[in-house]
Design an enzyme around this catalytic site. Structure first.
Site, PDB file in Angstrom:
ATOM      1  N   ASP A   1       0.713  -1.324  -0.056  1.00  0.00           N
ATOM      2  CA  ASP A   1      -0.030   0.124   0.079  1.00  0.00           C
ATOM      3  C   ASP A   1       0.785   1.191   0.120  1.00  0.00           C
ATOM      4  OD1 ASP A   1      -2.153  -1.470   0.219  1.00  0.00           O
ATOM      5  OD2 ASP A   1      -2.086  -1.616   2.274  1.00  0.00           O
TER       6      ASP A   1
ATOM      7  N   TYR B   1       6.603  -8.197   9.005  1.00  0.00           N
ATOM      8  CA  TYR B   1       6.340  -6.866   8.936  1.00  0.00           C
ATOM      9  C   TYR B   1       6.670  -6.078  10.458  1.00  0.00           C
ATOM     10  CZ  TYR B   1       3.332  -7.854   4.895  1.00  0.00           C
ATOM     11  OH  TYR B   1       2.999  -8.133   3.549  1.00  0.00           O
TER      12      TYR B   1
ATOM     13  N   ASP C   1      -6.308   1.904   8.246  1.00  0.00           N
ATOM     14  CA  ASP C   1      -5.109   2.464   8.157  1.00  0.00           C
ATOM     15  C   ASP C   1      -5.159   3.786   8.428  1.00  0.00           C
ATOM     16  OD1 ASP C   1      -5.361   3.388   5.738  1.00  0.00           O
ATOM     17  OD2 ASP C   1      -3.761   2.148   4.829  1.00  0.00           O
TER      18      ASP C   1
ATOM     19  N   ARG D   1      -3.469  -4.707   8.230  1.00  0.00           N
ATOM     20  CA  ARG D   1      -4.549  -3.729   8.723  1.00  0.00           C
ATOM     21  C   ARG D   1      -5.581  -4.602   9.429  1.00  0.00           C
ATOM     22  NH1 ARG D   1      -6.498  -1.432   3.353  1.00  0.00           N
ATOM     23  NH2 ARG D   1      -5.285  -3.109   2.313  1.00  0.00           N
TER      24      ARG D   1
END
Length: 316
Positions: free
Chosen positions: A46, A74, A88, A186
């Site tokens: 993203d 992550y 987000d 997310r």
């Protein structure tokens, strides 16, 4: 139509995507930096997210559909107090919730994160690239449609607390996640907020690893040049996760003509061989370059994809 000029570079790269650009933007920047037209990527990030993206250049773009990278890692900052349309910081608030003092307790945070380790069903965010009747989910959501995506099975291998902070009056957890392909961090943040008795969204996200490729292998886009790309080329066989079969020069000539070759036998003096085991696909290599991908059929290796120029980066 003019025949396409062969690429000067044929390799896989790990590139560090900065915050604020799309994955498509990154590919365009790599094209300009390397002066190559044939560039693609394996797995999007993203615009809000940063970190590792695997990029194919030249003939290596033909590998991108084969790259599965079943595990990814992550580093995420999860902010408590509200959920958003996109899960987000780019989205509009959709639900506000109180944040108890427990949320600022590292012991409490570790306990909540522990609950998310393992196989589970996850509902992806409405603003995602998943297709619904041929249309990307985020396009439907942006058009005002009420998008409800079905849950999918994912696995969280590790969810570790890095820090608990208070930023501008908001509780923020920094956590590292090791997850299966297809996991949305997310969505994890949204569900972690609810499990903590509050609401949450991702404030910042960075991909630190994809399969065997780690952030330490990344090139920065501002440093990228053809010379740097040669030096930073990833081993394509390692990225694909398939065993290597060395080719003699005579075998290479047959392979480049698309002909099957014998699998080979356990190594005698100077002889090539196929690693033992039940592998069905092999990387055929000569002089440090991937020259073909072949499928094992009985006692022969039959070509699936041939790379006339060869893809560099194979470890010697």
């Amino acid at each position: 139509m003019a025949k396409r000029k062969p690429s000067e570079l044929n390799l896989l790269l790990a590139v560090d995507k900065p915050v604020g650009i799309t994955s498509h933007d990154l590919v365009s920047q790599v094209r300009r930096a390397l002066n190559e037209r044939r560039v693609g990527h394996a797995g999007t990030l993203d615009p809000l997210a940063s970190g590792l993206m695997i990029v194919g250049v030249g003939q290596a773009t033909r590998l991108l559909g084969r790259i599965t990278l079943e595990r990814k890692r992550y580093l995420a900052r999860i902010m408590f107090g509200c959920e958003t349309t996109t899960d987000d910081a780019e989205g509009e608030p959709t639900r506000m919730a109180d944040v108890s003092d427990d949320v600022l307790s590292p012991l409490f945070a570790k306990g909540v994160l522990r609950e998310f380790v393992g196989e589970q069903e996850q509902v992806p965010p409405a603003y995602s690239a998943i297709s619904v009747d041929g249309v990307r989910s985020y396009k439907r959501a942006r058009a005002g449609e009420d998008v409800e995506l079905p849950a999918r099975t994912i696995e969280v291998y590790a969810a570790d607390l890095v820090a608990v902070d208070e930023v501008d009056g908001h509780a923020v957890w920094t956590a590292s996640f090791d997850v299966s392909k297809g996991t949305y961090i997310r969505s994890l943040a949204r569900d972690i907020g609810r499990a903590a008795g509050s609401a949450a969204h991702v404030a910042d996200l960075r991909r630190t690893a994809s399969g065997p490729v780690t952030s330490g292998m990344c090139a920065r886009i501002e440093d990228l040049s053809p010379e740097h790309a040669h030096a930073a080329a990833l081993d394509p066989a390692r990225v694909l996760g398939i065993p290597v079969r060395e080719l003699t020069d005579d075998e290479l000539a047959a392979v480049l003509n698309g002909r099957a070759i014998p699998c080979g036998s356990p190594r005698a003096a100077g002889e090539p061989f196929v690693p033992s085991g039940a592998a069905s696909t092999y990387a055929l290599v000569n002089d440090g370059r991937l020259r073909a991908i072949a499928a094992r059929e009985g006692d022969y290796l039959r070509m699936e994809t041939v790379f006339p120029q060869g893809i560099e980066g194979v470890a010697r």
